[in-house]
Design a protein around this motif. Structure first.
Motif, PDB file in Angstrom:
ATOM      1  N   ARG A  18     -13.643  38.964  38.526  1.00  0.00           N
ATOM      2  CA  ARG A  18     -14.538  40.012  38.039  1.00  0.00           C
ATOM      3  C   ARG A  18     -15.957  39.772  38.544  1.00  0.00           C
ATOM      4  NH1 ARG A  18     -14.314  39.157  32.673  1.00  0.00           N
ATOM      5  NH2 ARG A  18     -12.118  39.681  32.756  1.00  0.00           N
ATOM      6  N   ALA A  19     -16.413  38.522  38.492  1.00  0.00           N
ATOM      7  CA  ALA A  19     -17.753  38.183  38.974  1.00  0.00           C
ATOM      8  C   ALA A  19     -17.855  38.390  40.483  1.00  0.00           C
ATOM      9  CB  ALA A  19     -18.092  36.741  38.611  1.00  0.00           C
ATOM     10  N   LEU A  20     -16.813  38.037  41.211  1.00  0.00           N
ATOM     11  CA  LEU A  20     -16.805  38.214  42.664  1.00  0.00           C
ATOM     12  C   LEU A  20     -16.938  39.685  43.029  1.00  0.00           C
ATOM     13  CD1 LEU A  20     -16.072  37.064  45.594  1.00  0.00           C
ATOM     14  CD2 LEU A  20     -13.780  37.817  45.035  1.00  0.00           C
ATOM     15  N   LEU A  21     -16.155  40.543  42.401  1.00  0.00           N
ATOM     16  CA  LEU A  21     -16.203  41.973  42.705  1.00  0.00           C
ATOM     17  C   LEU A  21     -17.553  42.569  42.307  1.00  0.00           C
ATOM     18  CD1 LEU A  21     -12.601  43.052  41.684  1.00  0.00           C
ATOM     19  CD2 LEU A  21     -13.539  42.873  43.985  1.00  0.00           C
ATOM     20  N   LYS A  22     -18.103  42.114  41.211  1.00  0.00           N
ATOM     21  CA  LYS A  22     -19.421  42.593  40.779  1.00  0.00           C
ATOM     22  C   LYS A  22     -20.485  42.219  41.803  1.00  0.00           C
ATOM     23  CE  LYS A  22     -21.793  40.438  37.568  1.00  0.00           C
ATOM     24  NZ  LYS A  22     -22.314  39.920  36.293  1.00  0.00           N
ATOM     25  N   ASN A  23     -20.481  40.973  42.261  1.00  0.00           N
ATOM     26  CA  ASN A  23     -21.475  40.514  43.221  1.00  0.00           C
ATOM     27  C   ASN A  23     -21.314  41.184  44.582  1.00  0.00           C
ATOM     28  OD1 ASN A  23     -22.889  38.787  41.514  1.00  0.00           O
ATOM     29  ND2 ASN A  23     -21.414  37.147  41.825  1.00  0.00           N
ATOM     30  N   LEU A  24     -20.076  41.381  45.019  1.00  0.00           N
ATOM     31  CA  LEU A  24     -19.847  42.079  46.284  1.00  0.00           C
ATOM     32  C   LEU A  24     -20.322  43.526  46.187  1.00  0.00           C
ATOM     33  CD1 LEU A  24     -16.325  40.767  47.381  1.00  0.00           C
ATOM     34  CD2 LEU A  24     -18.497  40.328  48.511  1.00  0.00           C
ATOM     35  N   THR A  25     -20.097  44.157  45.039  1.00  0.00           N
ATOM     36  CA  THR A  25     -20.532  45.537  44.846  1.00  0.00           C
ATOM     37  C   THR A  25     -22.051  45.639  44.896  1.00  0.00           C
ATOM     38  OG1 THR A  25     -18.593  45.994  43.490  1.00  0.00           O
ATOM     39  CG2 THR A  25     -20.435  47.524  43.305  1.00  0.00           C
ATOM     40  N   ILE A  26     -22.742  44.718  44.237  1.00  0.00           N
ATOM     41  CA  ILE A  26     -24.205  44.718  44.254  1.00  0.00           C
ATOM     42  C   ILE A  26     -24.715  44.538  45.679  1.00  0.00           C
ATOM     43  CG2 ILE A  26     -26.251  43.413  43.527  1.00  0.00           C
ATOM     44  CD1 ILE A  26     -24.711  42.878  40.871  1.00  0.00           C
ATOM     45  N   ALA A  27     -24.093  43.634  46.441  1.00  0.00           N
ATOM     46  CA  ALA A  27     -24.505  43.415  47.831  1.00  0.00           C
ATOM     47  C   ALA A  27     -24.258  44.667  48.671  1.00  0.00           C
ATOM     48  CB  ALA A  27     -23.755  42.226  48.422  1.00  0.00           C
ATOM     49  N   LEU A  28     -23.132  45.332  48.446  1.00  0.00           N
ATOM     50  CA  LEU A  28     -22.814  46.547  49.204  1.00  0.00           C
ATOM     51  C   LEU A  28     -23.788  47.669  48.878  1.00  0.00           C
ATOM     52  CD1 LEU A  28     -20.896  48.044  51.129  1.00  0.00           C
ATOM     53  CD2 LEU A  28     -19.486  48.604  49.155  1.00  0.00           C
ATOM     54  N   SER A  46     -11.455  49.817  45.943  1.00  0.00           N
ATOM     55  CA  SER A  46     -11.049  50.554  44.741  1.00  0.00           C
ATOM     56  C   SER A  46     -12.063  50.374  43.612  1.00  0.00           C
ATOM     57  CB  SER A  46      -9.654  50.119  44.289  1.00  0.00           C
ATOM     58  OG  SER A  46      -9.671  48.787  43.843  1.00  0.00           O
ATOM     59  N   TYR A  47     -12.652  49.187  43.519  1.00  0.00           N
ATOM     60  CA  TYR A  47     -13.645  48.913  42.476  1.00  0.00           C
ATOM     61  C   TYR A  47     -14.888  49.776  42.670  1.00  0.00           C
ATOM     62  CZ  TYR A  47     -16.523  45.990  39.369  1.00  0.00           C
ATOM     63  OH  TYR A  47     -17.327  45.527  38.365  1.00  0.00           O
ATOM     64  N   VAL A  48     -15.389  49.828  43.909  1.00  0.00           N
ATOM     65  CA  VAL A  48     -16.602  50.586  44.218  1.00  0.00           C
ATOM     66  C   VAL A  48     -16.357  52.088  44.082  1.00  0.00           C
ATOM     67  CG1 VAL A  48     -18.183  51.196  46.079  1.00  0.00           C
ATOM     68  CG2 VAL A  48     -17.604  48.824  45.684  1.00  0.00           C
ATOM     69  N   GLU A  49     -15.218  52.549  44.537  1.00  0.00           N
ATOM     70  CA  GLU A  49     -14.966  53.990  44.505  1.00  0.00           C
ATOM     71  C   GLU A  49     -14.847  54.513  43.085  1.00  0.00           C
ATOM     72  OE1 GLU A  49     -12.281  55.539  47.351  1.00  0.00           O
ATOM     73  OE2 GLU A  49     -13.362  54.595  49.008  1.00  0.00           O
ATOM     74  N   TYR A  94     -15.032  57.156  49.678  1.00  0.00           N
ATOM     75  CA  TYR A  94     -16.469  56.978  49.864  1.00  0.00           C
ATOM     76  C   TYR A  94     -16.796  55.783  50.749  1.00  0.00           C
ATOM     77  CZ  TYR A  94     -15.990  59.581  45.504  1.00  0.00           C
ATOM     78  OH  TYR A  94     -15.618  60.476  44.540  1.00  0.00           O
ATOM     79  N   THR A  95     -15.823  54.897  50.970  1.00  0.00           N
ATOM     80  CA  THR A  95     -16.074  53.698  51.760  1.00  0.00           C
ATOM     81  C   THR A  95     -15.142  53.635  52.962  1.00  0.00           C
ATOM     82  OG1 THR A  95     -14.572  52.417  50.371  1.00  0.00           O
ATOM     83  CG2 THR A  95     -16.907  52.336  49.816  1.00  0.00           C
ATOM     84  N   ARG A  96     -15.545  52.837  53.936  1.00  0.00           N
ATOM     85  CA  ARG A  96     -14.780  52.657  55.173  1.00  0.00           C
ATOM     86  C   ARG A  96     -14.637  51.162  55.410  1.00  0.00           C
ATOM     87  NH1 ARG A  96     -18.512  54.836  58.889  1.00  0.00           N
ATOM     88  NH2 ARG A  96     -17.585  56.855  58.496  1.00  0.00           N
ATOM     89  N   ILE A  97     -13.440  50.723  55.803  1.00  0.00           N
ATOM     90  CA  ILE A  97     -13.198  49.321  56.138  1.00  0.00           C
ATOM     91  C   ILE A  97     -12.907  49.237  57.631  1.00  0.00           C
ATOM     92  CG2 ILE A  97     -11.665  47.352  55.820  1.00  0.00           C
ATOM     93  CD1 ILE A  97     -11.279  48.234  52.940  1.00  0.00           C
ATOM     94  N   ILE A  98     -13.655  48.381  58.320  1.00  0.00           N
ATOM     95  CA  ILE A  98     -13.476  48.194  59.758  1.00  0.00           C
ATOM     96  C   ILE A  98     -13.161  46.718  60.002  1.00  0.00           C
ATOM     97  CG2 ILE A  98     -14.563  48.377  62.030  1.00  0.00           C
ATOM     98  CD1 ILE A  98     -16.499  50.415  60.679  1.00  0.00           C
ATOM     99  N   LYS A  99     -11.986  46.430  60.549  1.00  0.00           N
ATOM    100  CA  LYS A  99     -11.627  45.050  60.859  1.00  0.00           C
ATOM    101  C   LYS A  99     -12.508  44.548  62.000  1.00  0.00           C
ATOM    102  CE  LYS A  99      -6.793  45.563  59.575  1.00  0.00           C
ATOM    103  NZ  LYS A  99      -5.400  45.478  60.037  1.00  0.00           N
TER     104      LYS A  99
END
Length: 117
Positions: A18-28, A46-49, A94-99
């Motif tokens: 939960r903390a990891l996803l929260k921190n990644l979302t804030i950074a994004l 999925s979390y951000v969307e 709303y988001t795009r993932i690029i390898k």
């Protein structure tokens, strides 16, 4: 077997995840684009969307719901006031993932995750 299992555990406890996803979302939200491992990016999407869909309403309750997830005033305001209104007419995606590459240290697949638009 993990058929139809709902989420990736990412090798973490539930509170750490939960903390990891929260921190990644804030950074994004703050940067608009971040590089992370592919499984984390897919889980983050999925979390951000879900948050953006909630933030699109733009009212006081949307602010409260987003802040309850992020616990960061600056990121909450930016998400509700700047990012979410861009997606008013969009029904999702709303988001795009690029390898991008294979990380040298542990051969993990890396990917950029960014907002569309």
């Amino acid at each position: 077997m993990r058929h139809k299992h709902g989420y990736r555990k990412l090798g973490r406890t539930s509170s750490h995840r939960r903390a990891l996803l929260k921190n990644l979302t804030i950074a994004l939200v703050n940067n608009g684009k971040i590089e992370t491992t592919l499984p984390k990016a897919k889980e983050l999407r999925s979390y951000v969307e879900r948050l953006i869909t909630r933030a699109r309403e733009g009212d006081f309750n949307a602010h409260r719901a987003v802040f309850a997830s992020l616990q960061d005033k600056y990121a909450t305001n930016k998400l509700v006031n700047e990012i979410a209104p861009q997606f008013k007419e969009r029904k999702g995606g709303y988001t795009r993932i690029i390898k991008t590459r294979i990380r040298r240290g542990d051969a993990a697949e890396m990917a950029f995750i960014e907002f569309v638009a």
